[in-house]
Write an enzyme that holds these catalytic residues in place. Structure first.
Site, short mmCIF file in Angstrom:
data_model
loop_
_atom_site.label_atom_id
_atom_site.label_comp_id
_atom_site.label_asym_id
_atom_site.label_seq_id
_atom_site.Cartn_x
_atom_site.Cartn_y
_atom_site.Cartn_z
N ASP A 15 0.53 8.96 1.41
CA ASP A 15 1.16 10.29 1.39
C ASP A 15 2.11 10.47 0.52
O ASP A 15 3.33 9.77 1.06
CB ASP A 15 0.88 10.74 2.76
CG ASP A 15 0.11 10.76 3.73
OD1 ASP A 15 -1.39 9.68 3.55
OD2 ASP A 15 -0.16 10.81 5.61
N LEU A 68 0.41 -1.29 0.05
CA LEU A 68 -0.18 0.04 0.06
C LEU A 68 0.71 1.57 -0.09
O LEU A 68 2.02 1.76 1.13
CB LEU A 68 -0.66 0.32 1.55
CG LEU A 68 -1.30 1.76 0.90
CD1 LEU A 68 -2.96 0.77 1.86
CD2 LEU A 68 -0.75 2.12 2.26
N ASP A 118 2.86 14.91 11.15
CA ASP A 118 2.73 15.16 10.37
C ASP A 118 3.75 16.72 9.84
O ASP A 118 3.14 17.27 8.71
CB ASP A 118 1.63 15.00 9.40
CG ASP A 118 0.93 14.11 9.10
OD1 ASP A 118 1.81 13.28 9.77
OD2 ASP A 118 -0.09 14.38 9.46
N TYR A 141 6.37 8.14 10.25
CA TYR A 141 4.83 8.54 9.09
C TYR A 141 5.30 9.74 8.33
O TYR A 141 6.84 10.16 8.38
CB TYR A 141 4.20 8.57 10.24
CG TYR A 141 3.56 7.50 10.97
CD1 TYR A 141 3.28 6.16 10.33
CD2 TYR A 141 1.88 8.02 11.26
CE1 TYR A 141 2.11 5.46 10.63
CE2 TYR A 141 1.95 6.59 11.86
CZ TYR A 141 1.28 5.73 11.34
OH TYR A 141 0.20 4.40 12.16
C1 FRU Z 1 -2.93 10.69 6.33
C2 FRU Z 1 -1.71 10.10 7.72
C3 FRU Z 1 -0.81 10.37 8.13
C4 FRU Z 1 0.38 9.88 8.87
C5 FRU Z 1 0.53 9.29 8.02
C6 FRU Z 1 0.51 7.41 8.21
O1 FRU Z 1 -2.81 9.87 5.31
O2 FRU Z 1 -2.54 9.74 8.72
O3 FRU Z 1 -1.21 11.83 9.30
O4 FRU Z 1 1.36 10.50 9.05
O5 FRU Z 1 -0.97 8.78 7.05
O6 FRU Z 1 0.62 6.11 7.33
#
Ligand code: FRU
Length: 490
Positions: free
Chosen positions: A47, A44, A168, A106
């Site tokens: 972002d 998968l 993020d 992340y």
């Molecule tokens: C957005 C999110 C972010 C996080 C990431 C984890 O899609 O939930 O907030 O850092 O994906 O994969």
């Protein structure tokens, strides 16, 4: 298939060659693999991360769970390109291997400093009770592509008054100082962003919450991005928990922007005219922007959404990134145009004109599975004009149309092929008041991106048609119009 926690948090390094080869084979056998979009080799993608121009190239990373179409232990995967069209696969960039990222590396962003690319991201961790402890971390990439992480995170504490949903970081530089915005959840379970400042990207100081005036606007804001464009301040973010109202907020989660005066860093306030969705289609989330050496501001999004099953899941992969789009400001709105370099993909140009009077018409030579097409409808006195594409004779079709009475653009994927995400509906609409309408489509094997009237609106969607679904039909209902269309195979 339900994935257990153990399966989701298995490390790539623990998986045998054979298992990976088998998974790869399943993915390759999928008839919905894209031809010119960035997609994961297996597993998968979500972002876009670390998007930047460094050392003469674009670098684009993405969130990646390698082992299947679910959200599990996230890695950063790295692609690079000289032209935003031809991408080199650079492999895994950040592995979740340290104590501060034990449950996933992340999302985060990139910034060039002293000839190095600094990648600031969120280290996700969970304790024995599965309680989340987020850290903000730094990895540094040199010109050879070697990445070194700092031994410890650069931000270790969640600011007081907020929950563990803190992630993020998006970094930028202004007047010799670095700033970062992060998405965060207040203790009262509303979303917002906080602002940090740093002299060197290593020591970070909390300046506080940014006052946007939106005090009760969803329960979490993910993936913020702040930049200035044509003397405006722009804050992009992806709020979760907005209720559908009229034509807007129809997807499970949203993604949009506030546009206004440049952010006042002393006051930490952003004066703006209201939240606008960036995309009107079904599958768009968590976009990120970068500037390049030409000074352009380019945006790439995740062409997908969390918590939805997609038809490719059964082949062991999910999602892709959108095409790169150049941003500009027009009439207090963000406009998105496909990056000019995408013209490099064009083959076999053909153009045709037609007049339609309450009828449906195919144009000779206009069909295909992967192509770019721009069609302008003008002299419209029909109530509805539009295009059916990825269509068959037995009713499969995706439809983009303009209702001139309601003044709305409508995307209908009800009969687009394999159904999915039905709980969120199969039609999307947005307001557009124009005498002529141009639909500029980028169609790939399992997606479409439609730029309306030079990027004033964009509809981005996955579609899963059958293989022979290649027809294109232009139509006008209850009246006439003229259409001028050009298409290029890709
Ligand atoms: C957005 C999110 C972010 C996080 C990431 C984890 O899609 O939930 O907030 O850092 O994906 O994969």
């Amino acid at each position: 298939m339900e994935w257990t926690k153990e399966q989701r948090y298995r490390r790539l390094e623990e998986v045998s060659e054979k298992e990976l080869t088998d998974l790869k084979r399943e993915v390759t056998n999928c008839s919905w693999r894209q031809t010119y979009h960035i997609q994961p080799n297996t597993g998968l993608l979500n972002d876009p991360n670390g998007f930047s121009f460094f050392n003469g190239e674009y670098h684009l990373f993405y969130q990646w769970f390698p082992l299947g179409p679910v959200h599990g232990l996230k890695y950063w995967y790295h692609m690079s390109s000289k032209d935003l069209v031809n991408w080199q696969d650079q492999g895994v960039a950040i592995k979740p291997e340290n104590y501060y990222e034990s449950h996933g590396a992340y999302s985060g962003s990139g910034i060039v400093h002293n000839d190095l690319l600094y990648l600031m991201y969120t280290g996700n961790t969970r304790d024995e009770n599965w309680i989340r402890h987020p850290y903000q971390c730094m990895a540094i990439m040199d010109k050879k592509g070697q990445i070194k992480k700092l031994d410890n995170p650069v931000i270790t504490q969640v600011p007081a008054g907020y929950t563990d949903h803190f992630r993020d970081p998006k970094v930028w530089k202004e007047n010799d100082l670095f700033y970062a915005v992060l998405g965060i959840q207040r203790k009262n379970e509303t979303g917002c962003i906080v602002l940090y400042e740093s002299p060197d990207l290593l020591e970070w100081q909390l300046l506080g919450e940014v006052d946007t005036g939106l005090n009760d606007f969803g329960y979490m804001w993910e993936c913020p991005d702040y930049f200035e464009l044509d003397n405006h301040g722009v804050l992009i973010f992806s709020p979760q928990g907005l209720k559908p109202t009229g034509d807007i907020y129809q997807n499970i989660y949203q993604s949009g922007y506030l546009l206004g005066e440049p952010l006042d860093i002393k006051d930490k306030s952003l004066h703006h005219t209201g939240f606008t969705e960036l995309d009107r289609g079904f599958d768009f989330y968590a976009p990120q922007t970068a500037t390049d050496e030409k000074g352009r501001r380019i945006l790439v999004g995740w062409m997908g959404l969390p918590e939805i099953d997609y038809p490719t899941d059964r082949n062991g992969w999910a999602h892709c990134l959108t095409l790169p789009r150049e941003l500009s400001v027009k009439n207090n709105k963000l406009v998105q145009k496909p990056a000019a370099e995408l013209k490099l993909l064009r083959k076999d140009e053909q153009s045709k004109k037609a007049v339609l009077t309450s009828e449906r018409k195919s144009l000779e030579g206009f069909n295909g599975k992967t192509y770019e097409m721009s069609a302008t409808f003008h002299s419209i006195d029909a109530s509805l004009v539009g295009i059916e594409f990825r269509a068959t004779n037995n009713g499969e079709k995706t439809v983009i149309m303009y209702n001139s009475l309601e003044k709305k653009v409508i995307l209908d994927r009800t009969d687009a092929g394999e159904p999915f995400a039905l709980t969120n509906g199969t039609i999307r609409k947005c307001h557009l008041d124009a005498a002529a309408v141009t639909f500029h489509l980028f169609v790939d094997v399992s997606s479409v991106e439609i730029f309306i009237n030079d990027g004033e609106e964009v509809f981005t969607s996955r579609i899963f048609p059958s293989e022979g679904s290649e027809g294109i039909v232009f139509f006008a209902e209850e009246g006439g119009c003229a259409v001028e269309a050009t298409m290029w195979q890709i």
